[in-house]
Design an enzyme around this catalytic site. Sequence first.
Site, PDB file in Angstrom:
ATOM      1  N   ASN A 123       0.877  -1.172   0.000  1.00  0.00           N
ATOM      2  CA  ASN A 123       0.000   0.000   0.000  1.00  0.00           C
ATOM      3  C   ASN A 123       0.910   1.217   0.000  1.00  0.00           C
ATOM      4  O   ASN A 123       1.507   1.552   1.017  1.00  0.00           O
ATOM      5  CB  ASN A 123      -0.894  -0.039   1.250  1.00  0.00           C
ATOM      6  CG  ASN A 123      -1.698   1.232   1.429  1.00  0.00           C
ATOM      7  OD1 ASN A 123      -1.736   2.088   0.526  1.00  0.00           O
ATOM      8  ND2 ASN A 123      -2.347   1.383   2.564  1.00  0.00           N
ATOM      9  N   LYS A 142       0.243   4.262  -0.241  1.00  0.00           N
ATOM     10  CA  LYS A 142      -0.347   5.469   0.374  1.00  0.00           C
ATOM     11  C   LYS A 142      -0.078   6.692  -0.512  1.00  0.00           C
ATOM     12  O   LYS A 142      -0.045   6.567  -1.726  1.00  0.00           O
ATOM     13  CB  LYS A 142       0.166   5.631   1.816  1.00  0.00           C
ATOM     14  CG  LYS A 142      -0.076   4.352   2.644  1.00  0.00           C
ATOM     15  CD  LYS A 142       0.157   4.521   4.119  1.00  0.00           C
ATOM     16  CE  LYS A 142      -0.122   3.202   4.834  1.00  0.00           C
ATOM     17  NZ  LYS A 142       0.039   3.267   6.269  1.00  0.00           N
ATOM     18  N   HIS A 193      -9.358   1.150   5.058  1.00  0.00           N
ATOM     19  CA  HIS A 193      -8.076   1.382   5.718  1.00  0.00           C
ATOM     20  C   HIS A 193      -8.288   2.314   6.914  1.00  0.00           C
ATOM     21  O   HIS A 193      -9.097   3.243   6.844  1.00  0.00           O
ATOM     22  CB  HIS A 193      -7.055   1.974   4.738  1.00  0.00           C
ATOM     23  CG  HIS A 193      -5.673   1.934   5.304  1.00  0.00           C
ATOM     24  ND1 HIS A 193      -5.235   2.865   6.220  1.00  0.00           N
ATOM     25  CD2 HIS A 193      -4.659   1.053   5.138  1.00  0.00           C
ATOM     26  CE1 HIS A 193      -3.991   2.546   6.583  1.00  0.00           C
ATOM     27  NE2 HIS A 193      -3.620   1.460   5.942  1.00  0.00           N
ATOM     28  N   GLU A 216      -6.672   4.711   8.009  1.00  0.00           N
ATOM     29  CA  GLU A 216      -6.460   6.140   7.734  1.00  0.00           C
ATOM     30  C   GLU A 216      -7.720   6.746   7.119  1.00  0.00           C
ATOM     31  O   GLU A 216      -8.074   7.891   7.396  1.00  0.00           O
ATOM     32  CB  GLU A 216      -5.229   6.312   6.826  1.00  0.00           C
ATOM     33  CG  GLU A 216      -3.952   6.066   7.625  1.00  0.00           C
ATOM     34  CD  GLU A 216      -2.795   5.487   6.839  1.00  0.00           C
ATOM     35  OE1 GLU A 216      -2.802   5.554   5.599  1.00  0.00           O
ATOM     36  OE2 GLU A 216      -1.862   4.950   7.475  1.00  0.00           O
ATOM     37  N   GLU A 230      -5.118  -4.846  10.624  1.00  0.00           N
ATOM     38  CA  GLU A 230      -4.104  -3.810  10.828  1.00  0.00           C
ATOM     39  C   GLU A 230      -4.383  -3.073  12.136  1.00  0.00           C
ATOM     40  O   GLU A 230      -5.194  -2.132  12.164  1.00  0.00           O
ATOM     41  CB  GLU A 230      -4.133  -2.807   9.671  1.00  0.00           C
ATOM     42  CG  GLU A 230      -3.807  -3.418   8.327  1.00  0.00           C
ATOM     43  CD  GLU A 230      -3.244  -2.373   7.363  1.00  0.00           C
ATOM     44  OE1 GLU A 230      -2.211  -2.659   6.753  1.00  0.00           O
ATOM     45  OE2 GLU A 230      -3.821  -1.268   7.252  1.00  0.00           O
ATOM     46  N   GLY A 284       2.844   2.345  10.829  1.00  0.00           N
ATOM     47  CA  GLY A 284       3.793   3.442  10.665  1.00  0.00           C
ATOM     48  C   GLY A 284       4.528   3.815  11.935  1.00  0.00           C
ATOM     49  O   GLY A 284       5.156   4.862  12.013  1.00  0.00           O
ATOM     50  N   SER A 335       3.712  -2.089  10.351  1.00  0.00           N
ATOM     51  CA  SER A 335       5.166  -2.163  10.548  1.00  0.00           C
ATOM     52  C   SER A 335       5.758  -3.525  10.172  1.00  0.00           C
ATOM     53  O   SER A 335       6.656  -4.024  10.843  1.00  0.00           O
ATOM     54  CB  SER A 335       5.540  -1.781  11.984  1.00  0.00           C
ATOM     55  OG  SER A 335       5.181  -0.431  12.230  1.00  0.00           O
TER      56      SER A 335
HETATM   57  P1  13P Z   1       3.262   0.454   7.702  1.00  0.00           P
HETATM   58  O1  13P Z   1       3.778  -0.846   7.099  1.00  0.00           O
HETATM   59  O2  13P Z   1       3.982   1.647   7.226  1.00  0.00           O
HETATM   60  O3  13P Z   1       3.156   0.335   9.193  1.00  0.00           O
HETATM   61  O4  13P Z   1       1.752   0.623   7.169  1.00  0.00           O
HETATM   62  C1  13P Z   1       0.869  -0.435   7.267  1.00  0.00           C
HETATM   63  C2  13P Z   1      -0.363  -0.106   6.498  1.00  0.00           C
HETATM   64  O5  13P Z   1      -1.112   0.776   6.890  1.00  0.00           O
HETATM   65  C3  13P Z   1      -0.619  -0.839   5.263  1.00  0.00           C
HETATM   66  O6  13P Z   1      -1.895  -0.601   4.780  1.00  0.00           O
END
Ligand code: 13P
Length: 255
Positions: free
Chosen positions: A11, A13, A97, A99, A169, A175, A214
């Site tokens: 992903n 982003k 997601h 976010e 997740e 992150g 992560s």
């Molecule tokens: P990270 O791997 O940067 O923690 O992000 C995970 C994520 O949100 C994947 O959709």
Amino acid sequence: MAHRTPIVVGNWKLHKNIAEATALVTELKNQLGTVRDVEIGVAPVFTSLSAVAKRVEGSNLLLGAQDCFYESGGAFTGEVSAAMLLDVGCQFAIVGHSERRAMFGDTDAVVAKKTRAVLDGGLRAIVCVGETESERDAGKTTERVGTQLSAVLEILSSDDLERVVIAYEPVWAIGTGRTATPAQAQEVHAFIRKQMAARFSSAGEAVRIQYGGSVKPDNAQALMSEADIDGALVGGASLKAEDFAAIVKASRPAR
Ligand code: 13P
């Protein structure tokens, strides 16, 4: 136990312009082009989809979008429909997601509608669920994940399941560099699996459940060796070809 092919998706982003995205996908093709025992996908920003679609055509890499609106057309400024994602060359879309849930108003009901639209549009859906840190601290992890999952299960039929992947997740692990331990992740994956099986019996058992939060080259293998972890949804580490390739390779089934 049902045989499940691992699925690892990057992903990206809000990162990578067209030139950067095509360079990254070209490098991924070089490094991962012969892998057949793991499904591999990338989800660039909307504006790079067309260019990346041309690069992945005929390869083993799947292309996906990071979101999809639930209506097929009309006065919805800024949105993109499932039919348009299919048209540009996507095979899947990520929905729900954290976010988007936290910043863009994607409620459980919206996520369910988006999931339905993605599947009806002929795409596969990666549906994200996960608890916040305060929900975990309050002992509400399975309650929260269960509620998110039920909203989606309500709109699924067993015919859809082959095209559905659940991504667990935990928000506190995204992150932050703070990965869930394999045991913490497995506990929630087993819970999700139980919910799927309760609703769809053996067809539910076959649904892949990815872990995200992560995931890095050095923790991927330990996570993937858990019974109910069937791949990864990778953020930060998916932006570097070597790291993403290492995670894919760590996810290959033992032979
Ligand atoms: P990270 O791997 O940067 O923690 O992000 C995970 C994520 O949100 C994947 O959709």
